[in-house]
Design an enzyme around this catalytic site. Structure first.
Site, PDB file in Angstrom:
ATOM      1  N   ASP A   8      27.792  78.391  17.500  1.00  0.00           N
ATOM      2  CA  ASP A   8      29.022  78.925  18.081  1.00  0.00           C
ATOM      3  C   ASP A   8      29.755  77.922  18.983  1.00  0.00           C
ATOM      4  O   ASP A   8      29.239  77.520  20.030  1.00  0.00           O
ATOM      5  CB  ASP A   8      28.719  80.163  18.919  1.00  0.00           C
ATOM      6  N   GLU A  39      33.882  81.426  16.224  1.00  0.00           N
ATOM      7  CA  GLU A  39      34.449  82.686  16.721  1.00  0.00           C
ATOM      8  C   GLU A  39      34.679  82.710  18.225  1.00  0.00           C
ATOM      9  O   GLU A  39      35.343  83.613  18.724  1.00  0.00           O
ATOM     10  CB  GLU A  39      33.553  83.859  16.313  1.00  0.00           C
ATOM     11  N   HIS A  68      33.865  88.449  17.796  1.00  0.00           N
ATOM     12  CA  HIS A  68      35.135  88.124  18.455  1.00  0.00           C
ATOM     13  C   HIS A  68      36.217  87.694  17.469  1.00  0.00           C
ATOM     14  O   HIS A  68      37.261  87.183  17.887  1.00  0.00           O
ATOM     15  CB  HIS A  68      34.914  87.009  19.486  1.00  0.00           C
TER      16      HIS A  68
END
Length: 267
Positions: A8, A39, A68
């Site tokens: 991420d 994200e 998200h």
């Protein structure tokens, strides 16, 4: 085939880490396919088109999403663009959901599916990812490599999903918790598993956010606004999966980190 997967990307520090480290990582790994979870790229929640462009220019072939995905409305302006390889979790409920939950890519004449799924334990009430994967796999070519970014909160759901997918997909790599786990393995010499690949962002924050509001939240049990740490030093977490192109089974999976205190990979 070597598949590089980066955890991420959080905020501007995460984007900077991708721009700084990903080209160097690719020189050493020489992957045939590079996937990045983006994200959290836009200020910690969501993805804007400039973020997507920076991640792909740095070397990502596919950008995956998570809980998200919809936090920045601007994503609706480009998520349906067939020229952009950006995914959202496949198992969002309802019909006519914007974007794609999987993508088919041909790599050196080998078909590869990148699939984005989201867990439901302690998460939003999406469609059951186990059953959604069952339905999706029925529609895909059996003779193809299948890589799953399983975006989920609990380790048990991620491990259960990987075991449910054994022999049906080449790899299940978890995202979302931002802390890399130490359980990289190939189950039954078929499906690679890493419960969480970790995050790319501030090394000096807490899961990419500034430390002080989070610490204060634990001290007072009162709400605090959590802000992305945009001033911290960079870290990048990733893994490399090797897949047998003939059997579509994983041969190996190895996880790595690059932090200010651990530059071993770059040496």
């Amino acid at each position: 085939m070597k598949i590089l997967f980066v955890g991420d990307v959080v905020g501007s520090v995460g984007i900077k880490a991708i721009e700084t480290y990903l080209p160097e990582i690719k020189k050493k790994v020489k992957p045939q396919l590079t996937i990045v979870n983006g994200e959290n790229a836009a200020g910690g929640k969501g993805t804007k088109e400039p973020d997507y462009q920076k991640i792909t220019r740095a070397g990502a072939d596919v950008v995956t999403g998570g809980n998200h995905t919809w936090d920045k409305r601007e994503i609706l302006d480009f998520i349906d663009d067939p020229k952009k390889n950006i995914l959202r979790p496949y198992n969002f409920p309802g019909k006519n959901v914007p974007g794609r939950g999987f993508i088919e890519i041909n790599v050196n004449s080998k078909k590869v599916y990148v699939i984005n799924m989201m867990g439901t334990a302690m998460m939003r009430a999406l469609d059951n990812p186990f059953l959604a994967a069952d339905d999706l796999l029925k529609t895909l070519d059996d003779d193809a490599i299948k890589f799953v970014d399983f975006h989920a909160e609990t380790t048990s759901e991620k491990i259960a999903f990987a075991n449910y997918m054994v022999g049906r997909v080449s790899a299940v790599v978890g995202t979302h918790t931002h802390v890399q786990t130490n359980d990289a393995q190939v189950i039954n010499k078929q499906t690679a598993l890493l419960t969480d690949v970790g995050m790319t962002g501030s090394y000096d924050g807490i899961l990419g956010d500034k430390k002080e509001p989070i610490i204060n939240n634990f001290l007072t049990q009162r709400p605090n606004r959590f802000d992305v740490d945009e001033d911290g030093r960079m870290q990048i977490n990733f893994c490399v999966v090797e897949v047998n192109d003939k059997t579509n089974n994983a041969r190996s999976i190895k996880n790595y980190v690059i932090t200010p205190n651990n530059q071993t990979f770059l040496n």
